[in-house]
Design a protein around this motif. Structure first.
Motif, PDB file in Angstrom:
ATOM      1  N   TYR A 150      -2.532  -2.614  -3.425  1.00  0.00           N
ATOM      2  CA  TYR A 150      -3.885  -2.399  -2.518  1.00  0.00           C
ATOM      3  C   TYR A 150      -5.142  -1.684  -3.122  1.00  0.00           C
ATOM      4  O   TYR A 150      -6.434  -1.714  -2.656  1.00  0.00           O
ATOM      5  N   ASP A 151      -4.916  -0.900  -4.095  1.00  0.00           N
ATOM      6  CA  ASP A 151      -6.078  -0.395  -5.070  1.00  0.00           C
ATOM      7  C   ASP A 151      -5.738  -0.166  -6.227  1.00  0.00           C
ATOM      8  O   ASP A 151      -4.836  -0.507  -6.962  1.00  0.00           O
ATOM      9  N   GLY A 195     -12.093   4.611  -1.098  1.00  0.00           N
ATOM     10  CA  GLY A 195     -11.231   3.820  -1.959  1.00  0.00           C
ATOM     11  C   GLY A 195     -11.131   4.578  -3.503  1.00  0.00           C
ATOM     12  O   GLY A 195     -10.745   5.579  -3.654  1.00  0.00           O
ATOM     13  N   GLU A 196     -11.704   3.493  -4.401  1.00  0.00           N
ATOM     14  CA  GLU A 196     -11.896   4.080  -5.736  1.00  0.00           C
ATOM     15  C   GLU A 196     -13.089   4.955  -5.775  1.00  0.00           C
ATOM     16  O   GLU A 196     -13.259   6.104  -6.021  1.00  0.00           O
ATOM     17  N   LYS A 212      -9.727   5.042  -9.492  1.00  0.00           N
ATOM     18  CA  LYS A 212      -9.591   6.284  -8.459  1.00  0.00           C
ATOM     19  C   LYS A 212      -9.751   7.551  -9.666  1.00  0.00           C
ATOM     20  O   LYS A 212     -10.199   8.611  -9.144  1.00  0.00           O
ATOM     21  N   SER A 233      -9.455  -5.332  -0.846  1.00  0.00           N
ATOM     22  CA  SER A 233      -8.201  -5.386   0.061  1.00  0.00           C
ATOM     23  C   SER A 233      -8.527  -5.383   1.525  1.00  0.00           C
ATOM     24  O   SER A 233      -8.101  -6.260   2.462  1.00  0.00           O
ATOM     25  N   GLY A 252      -4.256  -2.756   4.027  1.00  0.00           N
ATOM     26  CA  GLY A 252      -4.514  -3.105   2.637  1.00  0.00           C
ATOM     27  C   GLY A 252      -3.367  -3.864   1.940  1.00  0.00           C
ATOM     28  O   GLY A 252      -3.710  -4.741   1.169  1.00  0.00           O
ATOM     29  N   HIS A 272      -9.730  -1.420  -3.713  1.00  0.00           N
ATOM     30  CA  HIS A 272      -9.445  -0.990  -2.314  1.00  0.00           C
ATOM     31  C   HIS A 272     -10.301  -1.704  -1.010  1.00  0.00           C
ATOM     32  O   HIS A 272      -9.998  -2.124  -0.164  1.00  0.00           O
ATOM     33  N   ASP A 328      -5.489   1.953   6.046  1.00  0.00           N
ATOM     34  CA  ASP A 328      -4.719   1.640   4.583  1.00  0.00           C
ATOM     35  C   ASP A 328      -3.652   0.885   4.595  1.00  0.00           C
ATOM     36  O   ASP A 328      -3.298  -0.100   3.860  1.00  0.00           O
ATOM     37  N   SER A 332       0.788  -1.307   0.051  1.00  0.00           N
ATOM     38  CA  SER A 332      -0.014   0.064   0.047  1.00  0.00           C
ATOM     39  C   SER A 332       0.841   1.387  -0.117  1.00  0.00           C
ATOM     40  O   SER A 332       1.946   1.215   0.507  1.00  0.00           O
TER      41      SER A 332
END
Length: 624
Positions: free
Chosen positions: A66-67, A157-158, A72, A134, A347, A131, A344, A7
């Motif tokens: 993690y995302d 997240g996104e 995003k 995760s 994540g 996200h 986070d 992350s």
């Protein structure tokens, strides 16, 4: 399979390594760089994870982030478009960074990893997890349950700001999500900002301030009515709608419109370090109670959608231990487990788990539920550990006198004696903790019976606000002797009341007292850990996961008949928790700690040489 989760680039960067489905190592980047909530690529954390396991990048089966940055970026573009022409300044600030760096995250991550060591970029798989998947994976896969509802709640997240999933065996099914800009996490952060604390780090201060509010008062009711009437609409399923007229986070570089909120609540935004007034405490209580109500509604929806009596949680809001406890006491679920690194940083671990079970098709087998502490987290002791030679090197570097004992039992005996005499001790043992809490390996500890301990720890050791509470570390087997629970809480993610036989009544004029007068009223025979509402954020200490810490508290109990001590993180305000023996010694010398116990070494402050630094640590570590 060897899987590295990462992350980075927002806050609390971290790395975690799974080897054949078992957590081999995990660490926050901030602990190495000494920058609180460091968002940079976790070079040091990756190096630690690989080095501690004897692996190289070439021996990894995959690296997973993690995302998903493209999603995003899509959210950012659509948000700016929807609110145009508002947000133009924020747009000009954010978009160039995305176009230059974050849209090309695959290349950026590859280049960062190449700085660590050479590897074949064509052979190493690089994956991206959503996200909230995760978060969900970090909550379910290491939990004690073979099947559970999963609730994740954070800022954003996104697109998702909260999600409900169902975990079963080796899979996770996403069932429902709430989307930006409507977010319980961002709502709580907005109040964190308005009450003078830092967003993404000060939310726990807001939670700690809430008990100073006047429960059941007209003032708190008025604030709650204003919030419900003007700011938030809460649906029966726990989803929320936020009136964006009162917020700026979607289009600007701040959280709220200060003038509108001042008109709503009748007082201006509190500035950082400004004097705390009763209105601040009452507003903190109002938003805390609203948050608890929403979390319970979300929990009920998760139970209905999944039919499960087990719940796992992650996301930044899952660090709100008061809300977690209210949900646990509601009876919606029989068992609740929360990922200790719920924010986070966690994540990184969740992404690695998602890759192992949902991409790599690993098989998860869990036995029947025994205890909430019976999980795969190894007590969250997943970070670096240091040898006696490392400690000796630090002592030589600073010409620091110490006493060394061959037998740890003697160390525990001596330390327990020092605690019983009122000494504050830096306690540095074994592997560093994963997550934002010190759990007995990087801790500052004291006697919970001492009426001056809370004041001394806040003002002379941590150099932080006097209202902030401290947590007890209590022998798991002794929990019911002190608190109204017998349920394990190894990660400080739940609270319980001090048993009534140990408490003192409030004075008749309690509501007329000032904040400081309320703070220093002796509420129980454990005054250092009893919060204003007679609760405490509990860490149950288990012999299986931390035998040294358990032994220390057992020795303290032999001397005092109390199987509970004060535990706070080993750092000063604004500083990450200490990682190395050198970090620990420097923090020890900067404060009024009496002793430092590292491994089998005891450093007495009175025996140390005068401490001088070219730069004041308060300049090195900004306000948190």
């Amino acid at each position: 399979m060897n899987i590295l989760g990462i992350s980075a680039y927002y806050h609390d960067s971290a790395a975690a390594l799974l080897v054949d489905g078992k957590i081999a190592a995990a660490a926050h980047e901030e602990r190495f760089t000494r920058k609180k909530h460091d968002s940079s690529f976790p070079v040091n954390a990756v190096e630690f994870c690989l080095g501690s396991s004897g692996l190289t990048l070439s021996r990894l089966d995959c690296v997973i982030f993690y995302d998903k940055p493209i999603l995003k970026f899509e959210r950012l573009l659509e948000t700016y478009y929807a609110y145009a022409p508002k947000g133009f300044k924020s747009f000009l600030s954010a978009i160039p960074v995305w176009v230059k760096e974050k849209l090309f995250l695959r290349k950026l991550i590859g280049d960062e990893l190449a700085q660590i060591e050479a590897f074949d970029k064509d052979k190493l798989k690089l994956l991206f997890s959503e996200h909230h998947l995760s978060h969900a994976a970090s909550a379910f896969f290491p939990s004690p349950f073979d099947e559970a509802a999963i609730l994740t709640v954070d800022g954003v997240g996104e697109w998702a700001t909260a999600s409900i999933s169902h975990g079963k065996g080796s899979g996770i099914t996403m069932l429902k999500e709430m989307r930006f800009p409507h977010s319980l996490g961002l709502l709580y952060s907005a109040f964190t900002y308005y009450l003078g604390f830092k967003v993404n780090s000060g939310e726990y201060k807001l939670m700690g301030l809430a008990p100073y509010g006047r429960h059941g008062s007209q003032e708190v009711k008025k604030y709650m009515d204003s919030i419900y009437t003007n700011i938030i609409e809460v649906k029966d399923d726990g989803s929320v709608w936020l009136n964006q007229d009162y917020f700026c986070y979607a289009t600007a570089l701040t959280m709220v419109d200060d003038r509108m909120w001042e008109g709503l609540f009748g007082f201006p935004r509190r500035l950082p370090e400004g004097e705390l007034q009763q209105c601040h405490c009452d507003l903190a209580l109002a938003i805390q109670q609203i948050t608890e109500d929403v979390v319970i509604k979300m929990g009920k929806t998760a139970a209905t959608l999944t039919g499960s009596k087990n719940l796992t949680m992650a996301g930044g809001v899952a660090l709100n231990c008061v809300a977690n406890t209210k949900l646990a006491l509601s009876g919606v679920f029989d068992n609740i487990w929360v990922q200790p690194a719920a924010g986070d940083a966690g994540g990184a671990l969740g992404a690695a788990y998602a890759a192992y079970y949902m991409y790599g098709e690993g098989q998860r087998t869990r036995g029947a539920f025994v205890n909430v502490a019976d999980d795969a987290m190894q007590g969250a002791y997943l970070g670096p550990e240091f040898s006696s030679l490392d400690i000796e090197r630090t002592a030589r570097r600073y010409n620091a006198p110490y006493t060394y004992y061959e037998d740890f039992d003697t160390v525990a005996e001596k330390t327990a004696e020092l605690l019983s005499l009122g000494n504050v001790i830096g306690w540095f043992q074994g592997k560093m903790e994963w997550g934002p809490r010190s759990l007995g390996n990087r801790s500052i500890i004291g006697d919970a019976r001492d009426t001056e301990m809370q004041k001394r720890l806040n003002l002379k050791i941590k150099f932080r606000e006097s209202f902030r509470p401290f947590a007890p570390s209590v022998l798991f087997e002794d929990l019911p002797e002190y608190f109204t629970t017998n349920t394990a809480s190894p990660y400080m993610l739940f609270i319980a009341d001090v048993v009534s036989s140990r408490t003192n009544p409030r004075p008749n004029n309690y509501n007329q007292l000032t904040i400081k007068e309320k703070l220093y009223h002796v509420r129980s025979d454990l005054p250092a850990i009893t919060h204003l509402d007679y609760s405490a954020r509990i860490q149950s200490v288990h012999k299986e996961t931390n035998p040294r810490y358990h032994r220390l508290i057992s020795k303290f109990k032999e001397k005092t008949s109390y199987g509970v001590i004060v535990n706070t993180s080993f750092n000063v305000r604004g500083e990450p928790i200490v990682c190395t023996p050198e970090d620990a010694y420097r923090c020890f010398m900067r404060t009024e700690m009496d002793c430092l116990v590292m491994g089998n070494f005891i450093f007495d402050k009175k025996a140390q040489r005068p401490w001088h630094e070219e730069r004041d640590w308060k300049e090195e570590f900004g306000l948190d």
